[in-house]
Structures are given as C-alpha cells and as structure tokens.
Write an enzyme that holds these catalytic residues in place. Structure first.
Site, mmCIF file in Angstrom:
data_model
loop_
_atom_site.group_PDB
_atom_site.id
_atom_site.type_symbol
_atom_site.label_atom_id
_atom_site.label_comp_id
_atom_site.label_asym_id
_atom_site.label_seq_id
_atom_site.Cartn_x
_atom_site.Cartn_y
_atom_site.Cartn_z
ATOM 1 N N ASP A 10 81.171 43.414 83.487
ATOM 2 C CA ASP A 10 82.403 43.415 81.783
ATOM 3 C C ASP A 10 81.754 44.823 80.847
ATOM 4 O OD1 ASP A 10 79.585 41.183 79.929
ATOM 5 O OD2 ASP A 10 79.165 42.485 81.894
ATOM 6 N N ASP A 15 76.784 47.389 81.917
ATOM 7 C CA ASP A 15 77.098 47.619 82.811
ATOM 8 C C ASP A 15 77.418 48.876 82.361
ATOM 9 O OD1 ASP A 15 77.857 45.404 81.312
ATOM 10 O OD2 ASP A 15 78.779 44.408 82.769
ATOM 11 N N ASN A 40 81.160 40.792 77.826
ATOM 12 C CA ASN A 40 80.847 40.606 76.474
ATOM 13 C C ASN A 40 81.599 41.495 75.385
ATOM 14 O OD1 ASN A 40 78.371 41.389 77.238
ATOM 15 N ND2 ASN A 40 78.764 43.351 78.476
ATOM 16 N N THR A 124 77.319 41.929 87.233
ATOM 17 C CA THR A 124 76.226 42.572 86.167
ATOM 18 C C THR A 124 76.689 41.853 84.431
ATOM 19 O OG1 THR A 124 77.016 44.775 85.262
ATOM 20 C CG2 THR A 124 76.075 44.374 87.114
ATOM 21 N N PHE A 165 73.178 35.972 78.998
ATOM 22 C CA PHE A 165 74.105 35.373 78.967
ATOM 23 C C PHE A 165 74.992 35.239 79.750
ATOM 24 C CE2 PHE A 165 78.116 37.032 76.011
ATOM 25 C CZ PHE A 165 78.563 37.629 76.998
ATOM 26 N N ASN A 166 74.735 36.222 80.267
ATOM 27 C CA ASN A 166 76.323 36.167 81.969
ATOM 28 C C ASN A 166 75.873 34.557 81.941
ATOM 29 O OD1 ASN A 166 76.327 38.665 82.057
ATOM 30 N ND2 ASN A 166 74.706 39.293 83.405
ATOM 31 N N HIS A 237 69.551 45.963 81.431
ATOM 32 C CA HIS A 237 69.401 44.934 81.819
ATOM 33 C C HIS A 237 70.209 45.357 83.259
ATOM 34 C CE1 HIS A 237 68.090 42.372 78.339
ATOM 35 N NE2 HIS A 237 69.516 43.097 77.860
ATOM 36 N N ASP A 238 71.579 45.851 83.266
ATOM 37 C CA ASP A 238 72.211 45.734 84.587
ATOM 38 C C ASP A 238 71.933 47.271 85.700
ATOM 39 O OD1 ASP A 238 75.422 44.881 82.266
ATOM 40 O OD2 ASP A 238 73.826 43.737 83.370
#
Ligand code: RIB
Ligand code: CA
Length: 317
Positions: A10, A15, A40, A124, A165-166, A237-238
């Site tokens: 996203d 990402d 996102n 992700t 979040f994910n 993160h991703d």
C-alpha cells in the site's frame, strides 16, 4: 536461483523503499507481480503510487489492484503519516505503466498456479488480499513457500496501544493469514522500529543519484509524523520484510505461535504470541525481534546506489 515473490503493498513511503530494495537484487528476488490494497491511502492512490515507483526505475512489473476495504467495516487510512497522496514529498512523474485488468486475487492465483516453484508472498500492508486468496482458493497454500510480512508487534502497537496499522486495518484478514498453516516471518514493530534511519543518513542519500535522492525526499516527508509521535529516526517498516529474504543473518528471531485478537475493546488487531513453555499450538511464525541496524542501512544504501548506477535488467524481460 532467484526466489519468486509477489509483493502485496500500500505505497506508502516505506512500501516504495521495500519495492526498490527488492528490484535492486534481481539475482536473489524475482518479482513475479505486485498487488495493491487499500491501506495508507485509498486503493486508486495506492495503485498510482506503486506504478509511479516502478516507472521511476523503469521496472515493467505487472501490478494488479486488490481490495479497497477490509473484510469487515470501512477502510481506516494512514493519511496522517503518508499524506493526501499516500506518498507525499517528491512529485514523481506520471507512470508510463497501467495496472493489469485482473483483480489482485485472480492475478496472484494465476501466478502461483503457473509457477513451477513455490512462491513467497511479501505483504507490507493490510492482509485483505492474502486472506481473500487463501479463503477462496485454499489449494494454493501448497504452492506458497512462506509469507514474509510487515505487520503486528508483540510489545506494543502504533495505531492503538496494542495494534499495529496493517493488522489494525483488517484483523479478521490477519487472523486468517496467521492461522493458515503457511510459514510466516513477521517483521513487527519489535524489529521495524529498530530499523530506523536518522536525519544525517537521509542527508547522505540526498547527495547521491536520482533514486537515492527520491528516497531521501520521501523520507523527509515520512519523518515528519515520526518526529511528531516522539520517535527519533524513521522506522523502515516494510523494507524489513524484503531485507529478511536477502539477509536473514541480520536479524534475531524467535519461533512462536502467533494469532490475532479480533474482539477485544483494547486489543482488537493485536498480534498475540504464545510464549509459554508449553504453548497450545506449534510455532507458526518466525517473529523478528532484533536487527543489525548499521548493516541494514549499508545494504539499503548500496541497493539504492545500484539502482542509481545500473539500468538493471527490467524484470519480466
Ligand atoms: O505500521 C507500519 C505499516 O503501516 C507499514 O506497512 C506502513 O506502510 C503502514 O502501512
Ligand atoms: Ca505498507
């Protein structure tokens, strides 16, 4: 032999960096396709961002649009962190690519069925597309090597005190994925917050070639929200979900049974690990807990420099 992967994303600043990191290693990772999901930002913006990133580095990889909303309820976007476009900061040129006609689930199904080797999925983003695929076509599980995902966190959340979040966006989908029986590698906040890039490193990126500069400008915007939330540095993160596939030796991990809370008032979207001496179920997840940050950053910088330097073979050639 390169590992065949499908990235479900996203974009989203991090990402985009994860996609670039994968593209810089065609000898190790063969991106068979990219699928997009609302997260996102709304799906159309997410898909447009994915296409722009690919176009920026001339990577003609098929992109399929997936779910616009979670399995239940309405989409909660990450606009606060990623901005109105979902990837605010540098203005990337319009993409020369368009998404494929197929939806993400059929697209992934076709890729997996057609592949001689098992495919590794790299989500992700919220796990809606993956859950829909596994629910509608459970037989594909035998052709999926593993799922290296960014999501969750054992110690804390980032949307609520317990939910990342994910997972928070679609807890039902996440539970389906964690309980699918497919081996999971979880890059949760326990490790991704440690893969943070600092201001001086972003400045260094902006002294380099066009891809590194673009990433530096993405991070300039992306670091605003982190600073506001009291973080030092911006968590990548991703990219962790890709970096583990490239260099698992950089990470410390534990094999644990993990599932997802979908009911709790305070805990909906929490990834719950059974850390008892005698857990109820065998471990289903390699939970990443630590990372060699310096080595991670060097490998990321080298990857971006490679994209700056070489016109890498456009995948799908
Ligand atoms: O919590 C971090 C996750 O949420 C990342 O995937 C980021 O892109 C956002 O989607
Ligand atoms: Ca994401």
């Amino acid at each position: 032999m390169a590992t065949p992967i499908i990235i479900d994303c996203d974009p989203g600043h991090d990402d985009a960096i994860a996609i670039l990191l994968a593209l810089a290693h065609p000898e190790q990772l063969e991106i068979r396709g990219i699928t997009t999901v609302g997260g996102n930002q709304i799906l159309d913006k997410i898909t447009d961002n994915a296409l722009k990133v690919l176009s920026f580095v001339n990577a003609d990889i098929p992109v399929a649009k997936g779910a616009a909303a979670p399995l239940l309820g309405k989409l909660v976007t990450g606009e606060v962190a990623h901005g109105e476009s979902g990837m605010d900061g540098p203005l990337l040129p319009p993409s020369k690519f368009k998404p494929v006609e197929q939806g993400a689930v059929e697209f992934m199904l076709e890729l997996i069925r057609a592949s001689e080797e098992k495919i590794t999925l790299v989500p992700t983003a919220p796990l809606t597309n993956i859950a829909l695929l596994l629910t509608a076509y459970p037989e594909v599980k035998d052709k999926i090597e593993k799922i290296s995902l960014m999501g969750g966190g054992l110690a804390y959340g980032n949307v609520t005190t317990t939910a990342e979040f994910n997972i928070y966006v679609d807890p039902e989908a996440a539970r389906i994925v964690f309980e699918s029986g497919i081996p999971i590698v979880m890059s949760g906040l326990d490790v991704t917050d440690k893969a943070a890039i600092f201001e001086e490193e972003i400045l260094e990126l902006k002294q380099r070639g066009p891809v590194s500069v673009m990433v530096g400008e993405l991070l300039d915007f992306y670091s605003i929200y982190g600073k506001k939330m009291g973080y030092v540095g911006s968590a990548l993160h991703d990219p962790c979900a890709i970096m583990w596939l490239l260099h698992p030796e950089l990470f410390e991990s534990e094999q644990l049974y993990v599932t997802v809370e979908t009911e709790g008032k305070l805990t909906r979207g929490m990834t719950v690990a059974d850390r008892r001496k005698k857990p109820d179920h065998p471990a289903n997840t390699e939970v990443l807990l630590g990372v060699d940050r310096e080595a991670f950053m060097k490998l990321l910088f080298d990857a971006l420099e490679r994209l700056d330097r070489e016109q890498l073979p456009v995948q799908g050639d």
